[in-house]
Design a protein around this motif. Sequence first.
Motif, mmCIF file in Angstrom:
data_model
loop_
_atom_site.group_PDB
_atom_site.id
_atom_site.type_symbol
_atom_site.label_atom_id
_atom_site.label_comp_id
_atom_site.label_asym_id
_atom_site.label_seq_id
_atom_site.Cartn_x
_atom_site.Cartn_y
_atom_site.Cartn_z
ATOM 1 N N UNK A 1 6.431 -34.990 51.485
ATOM 2 C CA UNK A 1 5.682 -33.849 51.997
ATOM 3 C C UNK A 1 4.196 -34.194 51.964
ATOM 4 N N UNK A 2 3.643 -34.478 53.127
ATOM 5 C CA UNK A 2 2.234 -34.844 53.236
ATOM 6 C C UNK A 2 1.357 -33.649 53.585
ATOM 7 N N UNK A 4 13.023 -27.390 49.451
ATOM 8 C CA UNK A 4 12.083 -27.179 48.347
ATOM 9 C C UNK A 4 11.311 -28.464 47.996
ATOM 10 N N UNK A 5 10.805 -29.139 49.030
ATOM 11 C CA UNK A 5 9.994 -30.344 48.820
ATOM 12 C C UNK A 5 8.533 -29.908 48.735
ATOM 13 N N UNK A 6 7.975 -29.933 47.538
ATOM 14 C CA UNK A 6 6.607 -29.485 47.339
ATOM 15 C C UNK A 6 5.592 -30.471 47.879
ATOM 16 N N UNK A 7 4.346 -30.038 48.093
ATOM 17 C CA UNK A 7 3.290 -30.938 48.580
ATOM 18 C C UNK A 7 3.131 -32.150 47.663
ATOM 19 N N UNK A 62 10.979 -28.330 58.311
ATOM 20 C CA UNK A 62 10.711 -26.900 58.348
ATOM 21 C C UNK A 62 9.568 -26.571 57.393
ATOM 22 N N UNK A 63 8.323 -26.811 57.805
ATOM 23 C CA UNK A 63 7.175 -26.526 56.934
ATOM 24 C C UNK A 63 7.082 -25.050 56.585
ATOM 25 N N UNK A 64 6.822 -24.785 55.303
ATOM 26 C CA UNK A 64 6.750 -23.407 54.851
ATOM 27 C C UNK A 64 8.098 -22.755 54.667
#
Length: 400
Positions: A77-78, A101-104, A124-126
């Motif tokens: 997650x970039x 649920x891939x955090x920044x 699917x960002x957000x």
Amino acid sequence: MPVPTRRQPTLRRLVPLATAGALLALPVLTGCTDNAPAANDGPSADPRALTVSASDTACTISGVGAPSGKLTFSVTNSGSKINEFYLLASDGLRIVGEIENIGPGITRDLVLTAPAGDYFTACKPGMVGDGIRAPFAVAESGQGAEASGNDGELVAVANTNYASYVRDQTDQLLSKTEEFVAAYKAGDDAKAKALYPVARVHWERIEPVAESFGDLDPMTDAREADLESGQKWTGWHRIEKDLWPTRAKGYKALSTSARATYADDLLKNTQTLYDRTRTITFTTDQIANGARGLLDEVATTKVTGEEEYWSRTDLYDFQANVDGARVAYEGLRPILQQRDAALDTQLDTRFTTLQGLLDQQKSGDGFKLYDDVSKSDVKALSDAVNALAEPLSKLTAAVS
């Protein structure tokens, strides 16, 4: 008290679960960058190992295809928003595999087995909206979809047994839902309240399977906070609010005819799920990914008390998710013991620890209401879930 804001239900879990899948077609997210292979990425030493850069506006993959067999998507997650990554079947409906649920700044791997064919990738960002998709081709390579050699028979047994488990759980879900619907339509609220968490156990044990049918999941299991603009609220949680309206200030109870409409719709959708699972089949990576998905469900909606917002019966769902994950793991144990005995021991220990904490929350034949669980006990449960989730995330790679 306002209902807590929740993620949208579109593109929820994708894989089957354990021993104790098809989604709605998704248009490309308006305004997002097309999902395309990275221009500067060179060829990988392993064409089945791909990298994904998932930002707030793009889903950049290191290749547009791969040979068939065991694939690994290493998703970083970039961006600044929590993200998700999916591999969808050629119809854009069925979820083949997912990681959520891939955090920044976090990198997580999606490991799955893919036969030759056409697919779509999706970020699917957000965790809201429709996602960023692109075609992905898997070419025939001669590599089998399952393990070969000494554990080939174990693989076949695990897949067959898990399919039988899913059919059994949907059998029981349909039967219990029929009882629940009859009581609710008859106005027997006491009986309906008693049946509600008992029936839902069978949904929760196979939740990744049920959620992989994306058209059914929003109609059957959407929470009020999940609803998108203009979406009609139906299913379990709509009826739950009507049975437990205490937290809904100014709530107006449903009429007898409205009760019948919602109840009949729930039963119809449950029957559809039952019908669709009669001939369903699984692979080891689907089973293992499903086990991991169930622990994600526990961490994101059960420990937080968001799943059963009105009835406060979250611990029934919590236990059911753990049941499903453990069944999946135990079905795969004979394979895992041959390939990674240390991981097997670690998983067994951490499942046992988590179950011990859940047992402390039992009340009679069921569980305490979630409001009656102390903050320290909630933290202990959360810590145990997180401790289990880490080794469970390695199960797919170990058995696929």
